[in-house]
Motif scaffolding. Sequence first.
Motif, PDB file in Angstrom:
ATOM      1  N   ALA A  86       0.585  -1.013  -0.066  1.00 40.00           N
ATOM      2  CA  ALA A  86      -0.114  -0.051   0.240  1.00 40.00           C
ATOM      3  C   ALA A  86       0.975   0.844  -0.142  1.00 40.00           C
ATOM      4  O   ALA A  86       2.144   1.322   0.295  1.00 40.00           O
ATOM      5  N   VAL A  87       0.451   2.706  -0.468  1.00 38.94           N
ATOM      6  CA  VAL A  87       1.267   3.796  -0.155  1.00 38.94           C
ATOM      7  C   VAL A  87       0.225   4.988   0.457  1.00 38.94           C
ATOM      8  O   VAL A  87      -1.433   5.053   0.035  1.00 38.94           O
ATOM      9  N   LEU A  88       0.557   5.717   1.447  1.00 36.43           N
ATOM     10  CA  LEU A  88       0.570   6.133   2.536  1.00 36.43           C
ATOM     11  C   LEU A  88       0.947   7.758   1.791  1.00 36.43           C
ATOM     12  O   LEU A  88       2.372   7.908   1.956  1.00 36.43           O
ATOM     13  N   LEU A  89      -0.247   8.523   1.902  1.00 39.01           N
ATOM     14  CA  LEU A  89       0.070  10.331   1.825  1.00 39.01           C
ATOM     15  C   LEU A  89      -0.382  10.736   2.864  1.00 39.01           C
ATOM     16  O   LEU A  89      -1.693  10.064   3.281  1.00 39.01           O
ATOM     17  N   GLY A  90      -0.148  12.053   2.699  1.00 40.19           N
ATOM     18  CA  GLY A  90      -0.769  13.496   3.057  1.00 40.19           C
ATOM     19  C   GLY A  90      -2.356  13.823   3.090  1.00 40.19           C
ATOM     20  O   GLY A  90      -2.519  13.188   1.474  1.00 40.19           O
ATOM     21  N   ASN A  91      -3.137  13.986   3.620  1.00 41.16           N
ATOM     22  CA  ASN A  91      -4.440  15.230   2.845  1.00 41.16           C
ATOM     23  C   ASN A  91      -4.523  16.170   2.191  1.00 41.16           C
ATOM     24  O   ASN A  91      -5.483  16.338   2.089  1.00 41.16           O
ATOM     25  N   SER A  92      -3.330  16.396   2.262  1.00 40.77           N
ATOM     26  CA  SER A  92      -3.415  18.102   1.829  1.00 40.77           C
ATOM     27  C   SER A  92      -3.914  18.362   0.134  1.00 40.77           C
ATOM     28  O   SER A  92      -3.794  17.253  -0.481  1.00 40.77           O
ATOM     29  N   ASP A  95      -0.550  16.490  -2.372  1.00 41.70           N
ATOM     30  CA  ASP A  95      -0.363  15.633  -1.434  1.00 41.70           C
ATOM     31  C   ASP A  95      -1.746  14.603  -2.218  1.00 41.70           C
ATOM     32  O   ASP A  95      -1.206  13.417  -2.813  1.00 41.70           O
ATOM     33  N   ARG A  96      -2.897  14.954  -1.915  1.00 41.14           N
ATOM     34  CA  ARG A  96      -4.245  14.269  -2.783  1.00 41.14           C
ATOM     35  C   ARG A  96      -3.715  14.243  -4.324  1.00 41.14           C
ATOM     36  O   ARG A  96      -4.614  13.543  -4.824  1.00 41.14           O
ATOM     37  N   GLU A  97      -3.621  15.550  -4.465  1.00 31.81           N
ATOM     38  CA  GLU A  97      -2.877  15.678  -6.636  1.00 31.81           C
ATOM     39  C   GLU A  97      -1.954  14.600  -6.811  1.00 31.81           C
ATOM     40  O   GLU A  97      -2.170  13.811  -7.545  1.00 31.81           O
ATOM     41  N   VAL A  98      -1.257  14.569  -6.369  1.00 37.17           N
ATOM     42  CA  VAL A  98       0.442  13.572  -6.047  1.00 37.17           C
ATOM     43  C   VAL A  98      -0.534  12.688  -6.772  1.00 37.17           C
ATOM     44  O   VAL A  98      -0.770  11.542  -7.278  1.00 37.17           O
ATOM     45  N   ALA A  99      -1.796  12.149  -4.663  1.00 35.97           N
ATOM     46  CA  ALA A  99      -1.430  10.938  -4.981  1.00 35.97           C
ATOM     47  C   ALA A  99      -2.971  10.460  -6.091  1.00 35.97           C
ATOM     48  O   ALA A  99      -2.940   9.193  -6.682  1.00 35.97           O
ATOM     49  N   ALA A 100      -3.775  10.880  -6.627  1.00 45.02           N
ATOM     50  CA  ALA A 100      -4.817  10.897  -8.212  1.00 45.02           C
ATOM     51  C   ALA A 100      -3.215  10.692  -8.979  1.00 45.02           C
ATOM     52  O   ALA A 100      -4.197   9.684 -10.342  1.00 45.02           O
TER      53      ALA A 100
END
Length: 314
Positions: A86-92, A95-100
């Motif tokens: 799994a990959v975890l990121l913050g929710n800023s 970070d959400r854009e990087v995740a997407a």
Amino acid sequence: MGSVLVFIDVPSLPLPRASRELLALAATIGTPAVASPQPLSEDAAAELAGYGVQRIFEPSQPLPEVLVAAKAAFLAEAVRAAAPDAVLLGNSFEDREVAARAGVKLGSGVITDAVAVAPDLAVTKSVLAGSYTSTCRVETGVPIITVKANSVEPAERGAAGSPERGLVTVPETGPAAVVMERSEKRVSGRPELSEARVIVAGGRGLDGDFGPVEELADLLGGAVGASRAATDAGWIEHSAQVGQTGKTVSPQLYISAGISGAIQQKAGMQTAKVIVAVNKDADAPVFEIADFGVVGDVFKVLPQAAEEIRKRRA
Ligand SMILES: Cc1cc2nc3c(=O)[nH]c(=O)nc-3n(C[C@H](O)[C@H](O)[C@H](O)COP(=O)(O)OP(=O)(O)OC[C@H]3O[C@@H](n4cnc5c(N)ncnc54)[C@H](O)[C@@H]3O)c2cc1C
């Protein structure tokens, strides 16, 4: 047990609480590894090892200044190299854009706004303005999950070590957009709103004077938030707005002062652990979700609270 890759952008020393929370959560699922889009110093790597990180992935070349596109490309390559569970990121926002973007590159499912992740990767999130809790799971690819600050206790630091370090080659990503100029935001000395453990928020009831709210926030080491009525009136900057069209916050303590508690305001703050409301109208909707309510005038109640805190600390 597999590994869990945590995306940590520029780990400053000491490691910020939000990053330590992600590492603590990662350790409950697997072995923590870190993807850092900036090259790390030896000290930073050793500190990460102290939090149980066994492998660190960094870009082989400095990333170009193309907003988040390069970071997302790097994260996708780091996932290919690390093959985590799994990959975890913050929710800023960033970070959400990087995740997407990384999710698109990897063909992976992305879940945002998580408040808990179970060892079997079932993700809990609070939805529909916090009126429902949902449990969801990524079914395609490596799960990419962004986690809200203050959802878990941060990891405790152990002995420093020297984790294995891997360089990741990032494919050419741009420039689709370039950064032309940066100007630093005025530093308030207060914590960032979406990560703060204490927030004191003011609304129209303050009638333009945020002084009492700021005083109490500073005494408690908290951030200042606001309703949309207050930000629209120009009493405080828009970045302080909490709610449906502002920031979503989950502090340990949210003190709401002179805010009626409209549904759009509640949407951004009702997952706070403890809500204290101060409002002169006993029928204000905010009292429906408050753990503690004070029916009174903010200009009397907040200074009294500040005075009492000072007295007890003396
Ligand atoms: C699409 C949409 C999105 C929106 N997004 C947001 C959002 O993100 N965030 C948000 O906050 N709002 C949002 N709103 C606006 C929201 O509907 C409310 O209008 C807003 O939250 C009201 O702000 P308020 O509580 O400060 O003001 P009011 O509703 O006017 O309430 C002021 C309160 O202060 C109390 N008061 C007055 N004087 C005192 C005093 N001296 N001491 C103590 N109490 C006092 C009053 O009793 C009253 O309860 C949105 C609205 C829409 C339509």
